[in-house]
Design an enzyme around this catalytic site. Structure first.
Site, mmCIF file in Angstrom:
data_model
loop_
_atom_site.group_PDB
_atom_site.id
_atom_site.type_symbol
_atom_site.label_atom_id
_atom_site.label_comp_id
_atom_site.label_asym_id
_atom_site.label_seq_id
_atom_site.Cartn_x
_atom_site.Cartn_y
_atom_site.Cartn_z
ATOM 1 C CB ALA A 151 10.891 100.319 7.366
ATOM 2 C CG ASP A 152 16.084 95.879 6.855
ATOM 3 O OD1 ASP A 152 15.385 95.122 7.054
ATOM 4 O OD2 ASP A 152 17.152 96.619 8.039
ATOM 5 C CB THR A 153 15.935 98.726 11.905
ATOM 6 O OG1 THR A 153 15.132 99.757 11.710
ATOM 7 C CG2 THR A 153 16.701 99.877 13.220
#
Length: 193
Positions: A73-75
């Site tokens: 994931a990447d935010t």
């Protein structure tokens, strides 16, 4: 609880993502992925960049077995159409938080599931409304919470989130770094295949 034919592997060192997956009842292993995050300069809609980065992390993962299901994931935080990544230092953190003060911003988390030579990518967007912040509040937060590993220089679960967030439209957990409801639904769909 879900009964999956895969070993779940979280490709992240984020303590928040680990905590969220644990709270959701998943057993998983942690995989450290050696990938230098680089935001593409062109060719992508800005809101697709978190999903792109999540996919790149999955593609750079090494040491997976055939029955592993990798979650990456990447935010990123977006203010007025501009990306706010992780601050390099206290000055940049102060600048970021000052610009978020009294405004609405978007938090987008991209997620990639990789299993059996297949890749599934999705993202989630949450609107976050900050109250106006005083310089002393921002300085206190930076000095006491070291928000240098967080997009936009803040954690919703930290002191600043408690005192600054007036309203959220969308998933709170997405702001923490993982839209758990969407991850769960995707894994549930795999259980029924």
């Amino acid at each position: 609880m879900l009964s999956l034919p895969y070993n779940i592997v979280l490709g992240s060192q984020s303590p928040r993502r680990k905590e969220l997956l644990k709270l959701a009842g998943f057993d998983f292993q942690i995989l450290d992925i050696d990938y230098e995050e680089a935001i593409p300069k062109a060719g992508y809609n800005i809101s697709d960049i978190p999903a792109y980065l999540a996919e790149q992390k999955a593609l750079h993962a090494k040491g997976l077995n055939g029955n592993d299901l990798l979650i990456t994931a990447d935010t990123l935080v977006f203010l007025d159409g501009k990306i706010m990544g992780k601050p390099k230092d206290a000055d940049q953190a102060f600048e970021m938080l000052s610009s978020l003060s009294g405004k609405m911003h978007e938090v987008i988390t991209g997620v990639c599931l990789k299993y059996e030579q297949q890749i599934e990518i999705f993202s989630d967007t949450t609107k976050v409304y900050f109250k106006p912040l005083e310089a002393e509040e921002i300085e206190y937060y930076i000095e006491n919470y070291n928000p240098f590993d967080k997009a936009g220089a803040y954690g919703a679960q930290d002191w600043i989130g408690l005192i600054a967030i007036e309203k959220i439209e969308g998933s709170y957990f997405n702001v923490m770094g993982l839209p758990v409801h969407k991850v769960y639904e995707s894994l549930k769909a795999l259980e029924n295949k």
